[in-house]
Design an enzyme around this catalytic site. Structure first.
Site, PDB file in Angstrom:
ATOM      1  CG  HIS A  47      -1.595  48.378   8.983  1.00  0.00           C
ATOM      2  ND1 HIS A  47      -1.751  48.656   7.830  1.00  0.00           N
ATOM      3  CD2 HIS A  47      -1.799  46.589   9.400  1.00  0.00           C
ATOM      4  CE1 HIS A  47      -2.810  47.662   7.332  1.00  0.00           C
ATOM      5  NE2 HIS A  47      -2.369  46.891   7.927  1.00  0.00           N
ATOM      6  CG  HIS A  51       1.738  51.362   7.414  1.00  0.00           C
ATOM      7  ND1 HIS A  51       1.024  52.665   7.851  1.00  0.00           N
ATOM      8  CD2 HIS A  51       0.097  51.039   6.725  1.00  0.00           C
ATOM      9  CE1 HIS A  51      -0.112  52.284   7.896  1.00  0.00           C
ATOM     10  NE2 HIS A  51      -0.610  51.743   7.429  1.00  0.00           N
ATOM     11  CG  ASP A  53      -3.911  50.695   5.098  1.00  0.00           C
ATOM     12  OD1 ASP A  53      -2.879  50.098   5.822  1.00  0.00           O
ATOM     13  OD2 ASP A  53      -4.823  50.639   6.348  1.00  0.00           O
ATOM     14  CG  HIS A  57      -6.021  46.573   6.550  1.00  0.00           C
ATOM     15  ND1 HIS A  57      -5.539  45.990   7.915  1.00  0.00           N
ATOM     16  CD2 HIS A  57      -6.429  48.121   6.513  1.00  0.00           C
ATOM     17  CE1 HIS A  57      -5.755  47.268   8.560  1.00  0.00           C
ATOM     18  NE2 HIS A  57      -5.902  48.431   7.850  1.00  0.00           N
ATOM     19  CG  HIS A 157      -8.709  51.721   5.941  1.00  0.00           C
ATOM     20  ND1 HIS A 157      -8.880  53.343   6.326  1.00  0.00           N
ATOM     21  CD2 HIS A 157      -7.936  51.487   5.403  1.00  0.00           C
ATOM     22  CE1 HIS A 157      -8.178  53.952   7.344  1.00  0.00           C
ATOM     23  NE2 HIS A 157      -6.800  52.578   6.055  1.00  0.00           N
ATOM     24  CD  GLU A 169      -3.178  54.201   6.415  1.00  0.00           C
ATOM     25  OE1 GLU A 169      -4.770  54.242   6.489  1.00  0.00           O
ATOM     26  OE2 GLU A 169      -3.026  53.489   6.999  1.00  0.00           O
TER      27      GLU A 169
END
Length: 204
Positions: A47, A51, A53, A57, A157, A169
């Site tokens: 991360h 990157h 997610d 994750h 998240h 992100e």
């Protein structure tokens, strides 16, 4: 066609999320020192830098980088510019044209981030804003800092990844005008990958 590279460089200077491993390039063979070629071993967290997610994750049985459908990561995309906002709220989002299946990127005052030095007062989404995006059934969320949320319990998240909505992100959106684009975001096909560095581009 205008192409915007919305990634930051990866180097030992790249800002690291607290507790994550930093970038390290170990030179195994060095052409400058007489070896046949140059070959490196890279050490970096999944991360780091720009990157994405994946559900894996936060959900051990969630989709990983190898299984995630590329159709969801590439296609029509909306960039919304929200200057002067201290945080992104549900009320703000209600004023925007956010529809089911949209890939949504938010450009904020985080645009002063250089990829290296942490911001003193980052712009985050509220938990309610995250819930609203999930209710709208967006395809992807992209933010211009290391996380969409300042809350330590990761409500955004959990809400988005729990509905298979991936989160991009550390996007570099400083020079990208608000509007509609095509997003191309291709992660490496890492089996069990919980996250992956990407070099996303926007095409106009």
């Amino acid at each position: 066609h205008m192409i915007y590279d919305i990634s930051f460089p990866l180097s030992p200077q790249t800002m690291v999320y607290p507790g994550d491993p930093p970038f390290l390039r170990e030179v195994l063979l060095d052409g400058a020192k007489g070896d046949d070629c140059t070959l490196s071993l890279l050490h970096l967290g999944s991360h780091l830098g720009t990157h994405i997610d994946f559900p894996r994750h936060f959900f051990p049985e969630g989709m990983d980088a190898a299984a995630f459908p590329l159709e969801q990561l590439c296609g029509a995309c909306k960039v919304f510019y929200l200057p002067k906002a201290a945080e992104i709220t549900k009320d703000m989002l209600k004023q925007l044209d956010i529809q089911s299946g949209d890939r949504v990127l938010f450009r904020t005052d985080n645009e002063s981030f250089d990829g290296i030095h942490p911001l003193p007062y980052p712009v985050y989404l509220t938990a309610e804003a995250g819930e609203y995006l999930a209710e709208r059934k967006i395809a992807l969320l992209g933010v211009d800092y290391e996380s969409p949320e300042g809350d330590g319990d990761f409500p955004i998240h959990k809400t988005l990844l729990g509905q298979n909505i991936p989160i991009l992100e550390n996007l570099k959106l400083k020079d990208v005008p608000a509007g509609e684009y095509r997003l191309y975001c291709l992660p490496l096909r890492i089996t069990e990958g919980d996250g992956c560095w990407v070099r996303p581009i926007l095409e106009r």
